[in-house]
Every structure is written in structure tokens, then in C-alpha cells.
Design an enzyme around this catalytic site. Structure first.
Site, short mmCIF file in Angstrom:
data_model
loop_
_atom_site.label_atom_id
_atom_site.label_comp_id
_atom_site.label_asym_id
_atom_site.label_seq_id
_atom_site.Cartn_x
_atom_site.Cartn_y
_atom_site.Cartn_z
CD GLU A 9 -3.09 -0.88 2.18
OE1 GLU A 9 -3.53 0.26 2.43
OE2 GLU A 9 -3.44 -1.90 2.80
CG ASP A 82 -2.18 -2.28 5.73
OD1 ASP A 82 -0.97 -2.52 5.54
OD2 ASP A 82 -2.61 -1.15 6.00
CG ASP A 84 -7.08 -4.16 7.26
OD1 ASP A 84 -7.03 -4.19 6.00
OD2 ASP A 84 -6.77 -3.14 7.90
CD GLU A 86 -11.69 -0.78 4.29
OE1 GLU A 86 -11.53 -0.30 3.17
OE2 GLU A 86 -12.82 -0.98 4.79
CE1 TYR A 300 -2.20 -3.09 9.29
CE2 TYR A 300 -3.93 -4.37 10.36
CZ TYR A 300 -3.53 -3.42 9.42
OH TYR A 300 -4.47 -2.81 8.63
NE ARG A 302 -5.76 1.28 10.30
CZ ARG A 302 -4.74 1.61 9.50
NH1 ARG A 302 -3.99 0.64 8.99
NH2 ARG A 302 -4.47 2.86 9.23
CG HIS A 346 -4.35 -8.58 12.53
ND1 HIS A 346 -3.99 -9.17 11.35
CD2 HIS A 346 -5.43 -7.80 12.25
CE1 HIS A 346 -4.81 -8.77 10.38
NE2 HIS A 346 -5.70 -7.95 10.91
#
Length: 807
Positions: A9, A82, A84, A86, A300, A302, A346
Site C-alpha cells: 500500500e 494490509d 485486514d 480493507e 500491525y 489495527r 492479528h
């Protein structure tokens, strides 16, 4: 042989990963999402199972074309966004755009930390794009789009164009508005606390607090009862009735998850949620550590799981043993129980290498990066240490009608407190008191104590505090609203839409915010309900785990939503057309004044509009109390024309203005001083205006203090702070200090617009000792402090400057 292509990203992450993978891979960044629903249309086919229409985001076409070109003849493309929902959606959209060759293979790469070991292991075990995660993200995006596109037009029609509704953000706004109503409606209740300063046969003296009255929980709520008890206590004895001694253990808290990191950074470091996540992103993506190159420092960020990888537990236990000794290391690794709603995809937020202590990496980090990393590192290490041990003594004292207690704790073993202590929560406030080493004297049961003083204290209950960022994130999490990846966005959106403002770090709803929240809750009772919003979050989790179907979930939602939408279209009150009698007559034409809704909120206007255009602002207290006169009075008269100053509301808050406007345009700013609203007055200076000979005054504007003519608005002279440097471009003007529209200081020629010379650093009227330039520049840096340097590109002169003494 063609290289394999890796897409991440961010460019920072790309540079770190490329160094780990070597020459057989080319690593590119897509800069987040490349596709989204179109801006100008709904983009969702409701009749065809809510099928979305995705388009390349405006401004991202260039990036997509560059990625297609870079892919070239690559047969293997590794998608490493990432880990997740998204990130999964980004990978899906990248695969769709780059799938021009039938021979091209796409692989999904997942890693929780950006270290060489984690990256290489991830590439040894590539997987496929997780369709369930993609559908969960798609369902969330469609839900948000349906609410935004269907509800916002109702707000445009009935309140003001440009307003918008958000499925989750509106619920957060509701929380803030309802808390504000609680505060306004709060009625303080009187109560009394009693304490006694006592002395035993042996020192030290100590203080005990009343805990029971007449065998029940201590409660006194009026002066008369307090006086009666005080008289009784003065006449009686204080006798030791019980002594308890015990060992108390305090266990460490788990490593951070997203919400606890945001809350602790807000409390300890005064960081906004957005700043915390931005700094954490940089630490995750990698920081240049001298010869080591770029290294990802944390996992990570989040996450809602407290789980820690076995390898990390082994490393931190070795570190504790080596640094602190075996007495600080528990026999087994600690495992923390997570919340039921935690996705556990995570690990907790932790340092990637515990050996990279805060002090070891401090030279390579910016100040705020270091402070956040130190917080994460300490919390993780402390979570695997032994508990702190206190020796606690509790003395119970019997007095007339009353039982008093005194509790003292002495820290016997610091345990994890050697590294870290949490702040802010109620449990920590209690534990914090234990750490003060409060010592009680040795006493015996039946011993009569000497009374040094009896201390009754009158108090009043306080309204609940307004939410700050930390407490709002905590409330959202407790109510199951939003997810770790959305908290920062929620707080940003409600501020950007001007639904809330911040007052001393706490959220205060604007009038528009209150109106929007009230209308949404009244007309969409189900959709903006706390429990319903939380259930939708669980449904999205169910889609991600494969337990729920995304289309069925959207059908269930839209069935209820469409009914409320239809009813709201018929019943929602139109504030634009609403006119409420204000109870006063127009001072210009004698017609009745009415309360109306405008761009900046409610205001009072003449009902004879447009023949009479008389208006005035309406103070919120006036609207709430229905008192049309009292809120406008009680202010000093205008010093320019003698008429009354009245309270008004402008774009940047409430202020005082002359009631003689527009003939007299005198205004006064209102400021908060020690919790009270006061008038900020201009300070007259012993200096004349060069234009009109009136006195100059120190004024307070949107961007701080400035000096201007006291005869404003008749004279608009503003004194500019001069630097004493002649403009090097025109050799006629002088360089003066100015402020941009955003409040940033810059320096330019006072002959503008004839001369457009500008500098962002302060020029100093001192020639360069090396190249003899006519001036040098001055700036403040975090590492070097105050420095001066030559602005000529060919000259390298630079010198540290001692700051001027203060006081």
C-alpha cells in the site's frame, strides 16, 4: 527471466520489503484503495442483489497504469496489502485491474510485522485472496453508501445543503449530543464527606474516612445532618474496632490493542487518535536505523486481539531474565483473555524485536515517534513480568453513629511497575493510591485514638464529563460500534462536518450537530440505534468468517431501512420553512419577530421579510430558556456609540457585537478563562496609528495576537512586525512578518503586490560571515535547537544560537 512483482500500500513499506526480498522482485506501492463506488451516483444495484459498480478512483488512473506497465511480463504477482478487510478488498481490485494475461498468477501475502524473518516466511507460504473478507468489506461499503446517499438528501431538503449522514458516524454524534443533554439537564445534589485526623500511641498520625452511618453506607446530604453528626463525633471516642493485614497483588495489563493504544496515547501523550494511528503506521512500515537499514518496529496496529506469537513470548522472557533477573520473570508466559467480539486475526500491538529498546532506537526517531514506541515497548515487556506486591493494612475505627476506615499500602516488590504503569482507568486510580507508600501506625484492637481534627466537607455531585477522544473511543468499543480500523475516521469525520467542536480537548456538539442527531434519531429510530449498529458489526464479522451471506445481510438491513426512509420523506420536519414566534417585535417596522433556521443555525428575523430584512443572532441559552431578553442583556454598553452590546453567534463561535449594527460594527471576542466566559478587550498601546493618529491596540484574532488601529473598522491599519532586513529582490521594501490563511507565519516584502519576494524562515539582519550575504535565516529544530544558516545554496555556513534568556 522476468521478475516477480510485489504490490503493497505505501512507498515506505515498499522500500523496506524490497530490501528483504532481493533482486528477483520488484516492489511497488498502490497508495491505498484504487477503486471505489462512483461519487456522483449511488453505484449499487439494489434490485440486482446490491451489486456494486466500482470505478478507478479519480486521480488513481496514473498509479494503475504505472502498475500495469511495471507488471510487464511478470507471471507471478504478490499482493501484500494490509492484513485486514480493507487490505483484502484492495488486493481484489488490484487483481481485477492487472489480470490482462491468462498466464498471470496472483498470490496473497500476509504478515503481521515488517521484519526480514516475517517477510521471508510469508513469501514461503503464499495464499489466495480471502473472498469472505472481500465480501465483508464490500457489505460495509454498500451499507455506508446506502445510508449516506439515501439519508443525506433529506438533510439537504429540510436543514441545509451540504450536510451528510453516516451509518456509524451519526451514532457517535448521537452519543456526544445525548451526553450534552445530560449535562444541561443535570441537577447538582448536595452530599458530605467526613474524615478525621487521628493519632495512636505510636506515630505516625493518619487520616481515616467515614464509610458507614448508623449501620448503612455513609450518606449525608444537608448541612443540618452534618452539624448534628459533627457535634456527636466531637463528644465521643474513636476506638479501634478491627485490624486487617494482607498481601495484595497487582497484575500487569495486556499489551495494547488499537483502542487501548489510542486511549493511553491520548491520556499520557495528549495525542489525537488520528495522530496516534499515523505515528503507529510509520513505526509499522519501517524506520531507517543507521547501518541496519529500514526496520519495521511494531506489529500491525489495527487489531482487537491480545494474542502474542510464541516466538515473541520467548524473546521477551529471555530479555526480562537478562535485564531484570529471575525474580521478575513468572514461571510461565502470560496469556490474556480477549473480548468475545475480538476477531483475533492479528497479534496485539508489540515491538517486532524486544531487543530494540526505546533508548537504542531513540537517535533515529522523531520525538513523537519515540514517545509512542516507548509506550508500546514498555507495555509489552511489563505484560510478561511478575505482579507488584503490596503489604496492605486496614484499620476500622468505631465512633458515635459512624464507622471510619484507614487503608495503608507499602510497595514490597515493584514487579512489572519497574517498567510500566497504566494511567486513567478507575482501577488504576485505586492502584495508584497503593503506590504512595502510605504508612499506618501500629495499633491494638480497643485502643482509643486521639482526635486531632474532624473534617466535614460539603460537596456537590458533578454532571458527567463531555467525551474526549479517549473516552469516546472507549464508549464506541464498549457498545460494539465501529472496529479498530474505523475509530480514527469516525472522530475525524464528525469534526470535519462541523457537527462537533473541541473545547479544552472535549467534544461539544454544534447547533447543526444537535439538530442533525435529533432528526436522524427521531426519523430513523432503528438504523441509528446503538444495539442495531452493534448487531450490524457482528453481522459483518459473520460475513468475514463465512457464517453469513453478504447479500442476505444487506436485504435484512434494507427492508427496515427502506420503510424508515419512506416515512422520513413524509414526516421529517422542514426547518427551512419553520418559523417560531420569538415573542418580540421588530425595532424597525413593528412586525413580529420569528425564529428561523439559516446556514449558521437559528436566528431571529422579521416576519415582514422581504419588505423588512431586520435580523439578529439567537443565543443558545435564549432558545433553551425561552427568555427573549435576558440572554441579550447584562453586557457593558458599546464604547463607540453607547448602545447595548448583544450576544451573537458567528462562524467561529459566540461573540459580542453592537446592537447598532450595521451603523456601528464594534465587536468583542468571548474567551474561556478558568472555566468562565469573559470578554476579551483590546489593550491600548502608547503608540499612534500612522494613518489616522488614533491609538494602536493589541487585539486578538483568529490566529492570535496582533497590533492594529483602535479605530477599526473606520481605519484598517495593521502593524506588521518588521525584521529589519531590506528586501533582496527590489532593494526598496522591507521584509515583514505575516500569517497565511491557515495561520502559518511567513515573511515577505511590504511592497507587495509590486514585489512578491517571500520566505518561510525568519530573516535576521546580519551578514553571513562566510559569503557576506546581506542576511541569514533562523529556525528552530528538534535536534539542534535554535540555529542560523545562510540562505544561499552555494554557502554551507551554519551555527547554533543560544536562546534569549527569559524572566
Amino acid at each position: 527471466m522476468a521478475k516477480s512483482m510485489v504490490i503493497v500500500e505505501s512507498p515506505a513499506k515498499a522500500r523496506t520489503i524490497e530490501r528483504y526480498l532481493g533482486k528477483d522482485y520488484v516492489v511497488k506501492a498502490c497508495a491505498g484503495h484504487i477503486k471505489d463506488l462512483p461519487k456522483t451516483v449511488l453505484g449499487v444495484d439494489i434490485e440486482n442483489d446490491f451489486q456494486p459498480t466500482y470505478r478507478v478512483i479519480s486521480g488513481k488512473a496514473k498509479i494503475v497504469n504505472e502498475l500495469k506497465k511495471a507488471a510487464g511480463r511478470s507471471q507471478d504477482i504478490y499482493l501484500a496489502a494490509d492484513p485486514d478487510r480493507e487490505g483484502e478488498a484492495i488486493c481484489q481490485h488490484l487483481a481485477e485491474e492487472l489480470n490482462s494475461s491468462k498466464d498471470r498468477r496472483f498470490h496473497r501475502i500476509l504478515f503481521n510485522e515488517i521484519t526480514q524473518k516475517a517477510i521471508q516466511e510469508a513469501f514461503q507460504h503464499p495464499s489466495q485472496i480471502n473472498r469472505d473478507k472481500v465480501e465483508a468489506q464490500q457489505a460495509r461499503r454498500i451499507l455506508d453508501r446506502l445510508v449516506g446517499y439515501k439519508v443525506s438528501p433529506l438533510l439537504w431538503r429540510n436543514v441545509r445543503r451540504g450536510l451528510s449522514a453516516g451509518r456509524v458516524q451519526s451514532v457517535a454524534l448521537r452519543m456526544i449530543v445525548e451526553r450534552e443533554k445530560e449535562i444541561r439537564e443535570f441537577v447538582a445534589e448536595e452530599y458530605w464527606n467526613f474524615a478525621a485526623n487521628l493519632a495512636a500511641k505510636l506515630p505516625p498520625p493518619f487520616t481515616a474516612k467515614a464509610v458507614k452511618l448508623d449501620g448503612k453506607k455513609f450518606k449525608i446530604d444537608n448541612q443540618q445532618e452534618a452539624d448534628e453528626l459533627l457535634e456527636a463525633l466531637r463528644a465521643g471516642d474513636f476506638v479501634v474496632s478491627g485490624i486487617k493485614k494482607k498481601e495484595r497483588r497487582r497484575n500487569p495489563v495486556p499489551p495494547y490493542v488499537t483502542s487501548t493504544l489510542q486511549q493511553e496515547a491520548s491520556r499520557r501523550l495528549r495525542f489525537t487518535v488520528r495522530k496516534t494511528m499515523t505515528l503507529a503506521q510509520r513505526l509499522y512500515e519501517g524506520v531507517q536505523l543507521g547501518d541496519q537499514g529500514r526496520v519495521g518496529l511494531i506489529t500491525y496496529m489495527r487489531t482487537d486481539s491480545t494474542r502474542v506469537a510464541g516466538s515473541a513470548l520467548s524473546s521477551v522472557r529471555e530479555y526480562i531474565q537478562d535485564e531484570f533477573g529471575s525474580k521478575y520473570l513468572p514461571p510461565k508466559a502470560r496469556f490474556f483473555k480477549g473480548k468475545k467480539s475480538a476477531q483475533d486475526a492479528h497479534e496485539a500491538i508489540r515491538p517486532t524485536e524486544v531487543s530494540l529498546s526505546p533508548q537504542a532506537v531513540k537517535p533515529y526517531l522523531e520525538r513523537d515517534q519515540f514517545r509512542l514506541y516507548q509506550l508500546i515497548w514498555k507495555r509489552f515487556v511489563a505484560s510478561q513480568m511478575n505482579p507488584a506486591i503490596f503489604d496492605q493494612t486496614e484499620i476500622e475505627i468505631r465512633a458515635p453513629r459512624t464507622i471510619f476506615k484507614a487503608v495503608g499500602s507499602i510497595l514490597r516488590f515493584d514487579g512489572f511497575l519497574k517498567v510500566y504503569e497504566e494511567q486513567g482507568s478507575q482501577s488504576e486510580k485505586t492502584a495508584g493510591a497503593e503506590g504512595k507508600d502510605k504508612i499506618l501506625p501500629p495499633v491494638e484492637k480497643g485502643e482509643v485514638l486521639r482526635v486531632e481534627a474532624i473534617l466535614p466537607e460539603q460537596k456537590f455531585t458533578q454532571p458527567p464529563p463531555r467525551y474526549n477522544e479517549a473516552s469516546l473511543v472507549k464508549a464506541l468499543e464498549e457498545n460494539g460500534i465501529g472496529r479498530p480500523s474505523t475509530y480514527a475516521q469516525i472522530l475525524t469525520v464528525i469534526q470535519d462536518r462541523e457537527y462537533v467542536n473541541k473545547d479544552e480537548g472535549r467534544f461539544v456538539p454544534t447547533e447543526t450537530g444537535e439538530v442533525v442527531a435529533e432528526m436522524l434519531v427521531k426519523n430513523f429510530e432503528e438504523i441509528f440505534n446503538y444495539d442495531y449498529t452493534a448487531r450490524l458489526e457482528k453481522d459483518l464479522d459473520g460475513i468475514e468468517s463465512g457464517r453469513k451471506n453478504w447479500v442476505a445481510t444487506l436485504r435484512d438491513f434494507y427492508g427496515e431501512f427502506s420503510k424508515e426512509l419512506e416515512e422520513a420523506g413524509k414526516k421529517m420536519k422542514n426547518l427551512k420553512r419553520e418559523e417560531v414566534p420569538a415573542g418580540v417585535t421588530c425595532d424597525k417596522c413593528g412586525s413580529e419577530m420569528v425564529i428561523k433556521w439559516g446556514r449558521f443555525g437559528r436566528f431571529v428575523a422579521c416576519s415582514n421579510y422581504p419588505e423588512c430584512r431586520n435580523t439578529r443572532q439567537l443565543a443558545r441559552s435564549e432558545e433553551a430558556n425561552g427568555d427573549k431578553e435576558s440572554s441579550e442583556q447584562g453586557h457593558e454598553p458599546c464604547e463607540k456609540c453607547g448602545r447595548e452590546m448583544v450576544l451573537k453567534k458567528g462562524r467561529y463561535g459566540e461573540f459580542l457585537a453592537c446592537s447598532g449594527y450595521p451603523e456601528c460594527k464594534n465587536t468583542r471576542k468571548l474567551v474561556q478563562v478558568n472555566g468562565k466566559t469573559e470578554i476579551r478587550k483590546d489593550e491600548l498601546l502608547d503608540e499612534k496609528c500612522p494613518r489616522c493618529e488614533s491609538q494602536l491596540a493589541k487585539k486578538h484574532g483568529r490566529f492570535g495576537e496582533f497590533t492594529a488601529c483602535s479605530n477599526y473598522p473606520d481605519c484598517r491599519y495593521i502593524k506588521q512586525e518588521t525584521t529589519g532586513v531590506t528586501c533582496p529582490l527590489c532593494n526598496e521594501g522591507e521584509i515583514v512578518q505575516k500569517k497565511s490563511r491557515r495561520g502559518r507565519i511567513f515573511y515577505s516584502c511590504n511592497a507587495y503586490p509590486n514585489c512578491k519576494f517571500v520566505l518561510w524562515q525568519k530573516p535576521v539582519p546580519s551578514s553571513c560571515p562566510k559569503c557576506d550575504a546581506s542576511y541569514v535565516l533562523e529556525k528552530q529544530t528538534k535536534k539542534e535547537g535554535l540555529i542560523r544558516y545562510c540562505g544561499e545554496s552555494e554557502c554551507s555556513w551554519r551555527q547554533e544560537v543560544e536562546p534569549a534568556p527569559t524572566g
